[in-house]
Design a protein around this motif. Sequence first.
Motif, PDB file in Angstrom:
ATOM      1  N   VAL A 262      68.624 -26.101  22.301  1.00 47.94           N
ATOM      2  CA  VAL A 262      67.515 -26.159  22.577  1.00 47.94           C
ATOM      3  C   VAL A 262      66.119 -26.560  21.887  1.00 47.94           C
ATOM      4  O   VAL A 262      66.247 -26.498  20.956  1.00 47.94           O
ATOM      5  CB  VAL A 262      67.468 -24.737  23.380  1.00 47.94           C
ATOM      6  N   ALA A 263      65.218 -26.180  22.367  1.00 49.16           N
ATOM      7  CA  ALA A 263      63.833 -26.827  21.346  1.00 49.16           C
ATOM      8  C   ALA A 263      63.930 -25.213  20.749  1.00 49.16           C
ATOM      9  O   ALA A 263      63.760 -23.849  20.527  1.00 49.16           O
ATOM     10  CB  ALA A 263      63.194 -26.876  22.147  1.00 49.16           C
TER      11      ALA A 263
ATOM     12  N   ASN B 287      57.492 -23.349  22.481  1.00 48.65           N
ATOM     13  CA  ASN B 287      58.075 -24.035  23.754  1.00 48.65           C
ATOM     14  C   ASN B 287      58.387 -23.022  24.809  1.00 48.65           C
ATOM     15  O   ASN B 287      57.756 -21.911  24.400  1.00 48.65           O
ATOM     16  CB  ASN B 287      59.383 -24.971  23.165  1.00 48.65           C
ATOM     17  N   PRO B 288      58.969 -23.083  25.462  1.00 49.63           N
ATOM     18  CA  PRO B 288      59.468 -22.177  26.782  1.00 49.63           C
ATOM     19  C   PRO B 288      60.186 -21.528  25.754  1.00 49.63           C
ATOM     20  O   PRO B 288      60.615 -20.830  24.745  1.00 49.63           O
ATOM     21  CB  PRO B 288      60.410 -22.176  27.762  1.00 49.63           C
ATOM     22  N   PRO B 289      59.475 -19.372  26.286  1.00 54.44           N
ATOM     23  CA  PRO B 289      60.526 -18.298  25.667  1.00 54.44           C
ATOM     24  C   PRO B 289      62.210 -19.427  25.721  1.00 54.44           C
ATOM     25  O   PRO B 289      62.455 -20.091  26.244  1.00 54.44           O
ATOM     26  CB  PRO B 289      60.739 -17.522  26.654  1.00 54.44           C
ATOM     27  N   LEU B 290      62.818 -18.679  24.638  1.00 55.78           N
ATOM     28  CA  LEU B 290      64.823 -18.858  24.396  1.00 55.78           C
ATOM     29  C   LEU B 290      65.072 -18.399  25.839  1.00 55.78           C
ATOM     30  O   LEU B 290      66.055 -18.791  25.957  1.00 55.78           O
ATOM     31  CB  LEU B 290      64.510 -18.042  23.226  1.00 55.78           C
ATOM     32  N   LEU B 291      64.956 -16.997  26.258  1.00 50.95           N
ATOM     33  CA  LEU B 291      65.938 -16.351  27.439  1.00 50.95           C
ATOM     34  C   LEU B 291      65.962 -17.630  28.373  1.00 50.95           C
ATOM     35  O   LEU B 291      66.688 -17.924  29.144  1.00 50.95           O
ATOM     36  CB  LEU B 291      64.798 -15.577  27.803  1.00 50.95           C
TER      37      LEU B 291
ATOM     38  N   GLN C  75      65.063 -20.742  28.268  1.00 50.21           N
ATOM     39  CA  GLN C  75      64.645 -22.545  27.695  1.00 50.21           C
ATOM     40  C   GLN C  75      66.756 -21.932  28.492  1.00 50.21           C
ATOM     41  O   GLN C  75      67.633 -23.466  28.601  1.00 50.21           O
ATOM     42  CB  GLN C  75      65.191 -22.333  25.939  1.00 50.21           C
ATOM     43  N   LEU C  76      67.677 -20.915  27.759  1.00 49.03           N
ATOM     44  CA  LEU C  76      68.563 -20.582  27.922  1.00 49.03           C
ATOM     45  C   LEU C  76      69.250 -20.634  28.638  1.00 49.03           C
ATOM     46  O   LEU C  76      69.875 -21.318  29.751  1.00 49.03           O
ATOM     47  CB  LEU C  76      69.308 -18.992  27.121  1.00 49.03           C
TER      48      LEU C  76
ATOM     49  N   LEU D 165      70.225 -24.088  30.957  1.00 45.01           N
ATOM     50  CA  LEU D 165      71.660 -24.688  30.012  1.00 45.01           C
ATOM     51  C   LEU D 165      72.299 -24.577  30.664  1.00 45.01           C
ATOM     52  O   LEU D 165      73.769 -25.146  29.959  1.00 45.01           O
ATOM     53  CB  LEU D 165      71.509 -23.738  28.669  1.00 45.01           C
TER      54      LEU D 165
ATOM     55  N   TYR E 253      65.420 -19.222  15.543  1.00 40.40           N
ATOM     56  CA  TYR E 253      64.632 -17.895  16.448  1.00 40.40           C
ATOM     57  C   TYR E 253      65.449 -16.463  15.453  1.00 40.40           C
ATOM     58  O   TYR E 253      64.448 -15.881  15.945  1.00 40.40           O
ATOM     59  CB  TYR E 253      64.794 -17.750  17.440  1.00 40.40           C
TER      60      TYR E 253
ATOM     61  N   ASP F 259      62.160 -13.433  21.167  1.00 36.82           N
ATOM     62  CA  ASP F 259      63.214 -14.615  20.877  1.00 36.82           C
ATOM     63  C   ASP F 259      64.612 -14.494  19.748  1.00 36.82           C
ATOM     64  O   ASP F 259      65.357 -14.375  19.976  1.00 36.82           O
ATOM     65  CB  ASP F 259      62.144 -15.752  20.458  1.00 36.82           C
TER      66      ASP F 259
ATOM     67  N   VAL G  14      67.162 -12.445  21.248  1.00 36.19           N
ATOM     68  CA  VAL G  14      68.078 -12.561  21.953  1.00 36.19           C
ATOM     69  C   VAL G  14      68.470 -13.946  21.872  1.00 36.19           C
ATOM     70  O   VAL G  14      69.877 -13.794  21.715  1.00 36.19           O
ATOM     71  CB  VAL G  14      67.088 -14.032  23.067  1.00 36.19           C
TER      72      VAL G  14
END
Lengths: 214, 214, 214, 214
Positions: free
Chosen positions: A27-28, A37-41, A43-44, A47, B106, B113, B116
């Motif tokens: 992920v970025a 960047n977009p929120p981690l959730l 992005q995940l 995936l 993160y 984030d 997460v």
Amino acid sequence: VDRSRLEAFSDGVFAVAITLLVLNLAVAGPGTRLHPNPPLLHQLSHLWPALAAYVLSFFMIGIIWVNHHVLIRSIKVVDRTLLFLNLVLLLFVVLIPFATAIVADYGLSNSKDGRVAMVLYGLVFLGMSVGFGAIFEWSLHGDHRLQPLPPQAHWAARLRFVSGGGVYIIAIVAALFNSIVAFVVMALIAVYYIVERTPTPAATDSPDDGAPGD
Amino acid sequence: VDRSRLEAFSDGVFAVAITLLVLNLAVAGPGTRLHPNPPLLHQLSHLWPALAAYVLSFFMIGIIWVNHHVLIRSIKVVDRTLLFLNLVLLLFVVLIPFATAIVADYGLSNSKDGRVAMVLYGLVFLGMSVGFGAIFEWSLHGDHRLQPLPPQAHWAARLRFVSGGGVYIIAIVAALFNSIVAFVVMALIAVYYIVERTPTPAATDSPDDGAPGD
Amino acid sequence: VDRSRLEAFSDGVFAVAITLLVLNLAVAGPGTRLHPNPPLLHQLSHLWPALAAYVLSFFMIGIIWVNHHVLIRSIKVVDRTLLFLNLVLLLFVVLIPFATAIVADYGLSNSKDGRVAMVLYGLVFLGMSVGFGAIFEWSLHGDHRLQPLPPQAHWAARLRFVSGGGVYIIAIVAALFNSIVAFVVMALIAVYYIVERTPTPAATDSPDDGAPGD
Amino acid sequence: VDRSRLEAFSDGVFAVAITLLVLNLAVAGPGTRLHPNPPLLHQLSHLWPALAAYVLSFFMIGIIWVNHHVLIRSIKVVDRTLLFLNLVLLLFVVLIPFATAIVADYGLSNSKDGRVAMVLYGLVFLGMSVGFGAIFEWSLHGDHRLQPLPPQAHWAARLRFVSGGGVYIIAIVAALFNSIVAFVVMALIAVYYIVERTPTPAATDSPDDGAPGD
């Protein structure tokens, strides 16, 4: 070059190839304050195609590894032909992380790119299957097996092999029309091999069951 | 496929996975004259979350490697079920560099984030722990151990395993509220395993101490 | 976990770490027609710091690998303390590609960044040396060696070890003032180890020469 | 450090280097809606130089691996000189993925950059060949072989080695004028080694055929 060295080198290649698969999962980072960047959730959640491709390729390499050892174990002597055929097999094994990356990026949407990606994925497995079949065919001839198969069992054994490679051809043809269907077909091949074809130690010891080497 | 090949392949995967962790540690180059990057010392000072995640994941994989060998060593015969369960375990081991990269990016700020990221990190270890527990459970049944555990010792042994996986669940729940606390919990698990649970050779030889295999 | 497994896992880590060094060597592609990259020869001519760092780190890891085996070979039994100390050593070995990348980017110009890079490089080798020394110290006590060193030989053996780590401290101090000088010092350490300290098989067999394990 | 450890470490390096070759094969993802990347089929069609370089380097490393084992197997004792020479050989082996990446990017168009790339590629193989020849030369002297070659066979054996390195020099010279021709020459070397020089087990056992070690 004896059998144990051939196995050790091949094992190393299998282990590195299976672990390199993880490089397709990424992920970025958070990005900068100006360009976050977009929120981690989020992005995940995008995936999952990469994860599905990871899991399938992981088990595919695992299955190849198991079958490779059973096949090599049945062989009496390592000659230059076997070394070359083994390199051909490994050449396709090492291509799996590459094809997996493309499937992760393109393959699980049924677009034109997705179908191209899935055809490529199937071709890599087909190539691997052909390399495997070539080693098996080589093992049938010229006193190469520890426990030779009787000639009348050759065709039954080959048939089991051809059927394996044949299913990859079906998957490739399916990929021309629908990449998702092709992916499911290949996942079913993996499940089948895990459940049914992974040889038990007993099968390994008894060469009379048809094709212990595949 | 005998035990030594299973160990060699697994060792290869462990060794590659533990070394790939270093790819998460990186700084930008000097940049160009027009667009210079921050001074190296400044960049390195921002690397501590990546370094903390590196150290924890490194010892986690190291601990798994040790426990894997003790467990595999206690097993009499390698069958297709074990091969499959071992692949499941390795599937999660290979995911560790991926989860570590996300924690490095993160995880060590208690933002949404960050939480997460830490839940994901805990899930990978939980998956690994489940894979490990499945191998252990398999080993209890059907004459799979070199030195079978008496049935009355099964529950004590399972309890020790469940407690291990249970702590990961606690860490995951903690991560929902505070990622730093969850990281500290997982670091304490690692310290505990290094100090207390890493089996001594003596423990390996005496199956009557409850659960030598975990 | 017996000695051969410890060696196999460590060998794997050494082999992957030494091979990952190559990832620090890279040139940009041709670029696009609108934004072409510099000519390849020009790019390669700017690669010499990366190449120098590659060669030095390559031989450093090679030397550690040799010494690691001689040391592990002298050990009678593998216990949890040794496993932990070995992980500490490997933790620093795996950091070498990271530190090498920084030296390649910054280290061979005597700027402030260059000195920071070289201090970091030296610290990684110092950490590795401390991990190595800890295993050696552990081996001196409690009947851990196959051929115990007599107590009166302990200090001579330690001195040889401390001198090794000491030279890294000198290199780190030198790096505070001049990164090039520090790099040359570390290169001389490598040359010294290759020419003088790499143990001969004879030395390995005769524990009475002072410190066969270093 | 005995022979089996030297082989295990070298095998690890060979296996990782051969698998890292796949990192040179990559396509861009779909891109964003605003900035889409070219269609996958278009990207793949531009990948053929990378694929050609991958296949050649793959078989080159495979051939080196085979020859390395035959050579090491013929050696009686591992001393510090052999360890150092082996590291020199591996240093060039690890450079192969780097040189392959450059050939993939530049080498298969006969531009100035293409010729530079191909010269570099040839130099890496020449360096490897020199490292290999140095181990062979070392093995001829001082009772290092299990089955010593008679002195009158030394020059014939060397000639076979020099001829190998000589062809790389020819390829390098050719690369100064035409990179495609140089690539074809190196591909022919690989084919020649696979077809003719890969030693058979019989040749390994009979040292009287001139140069079983190359």
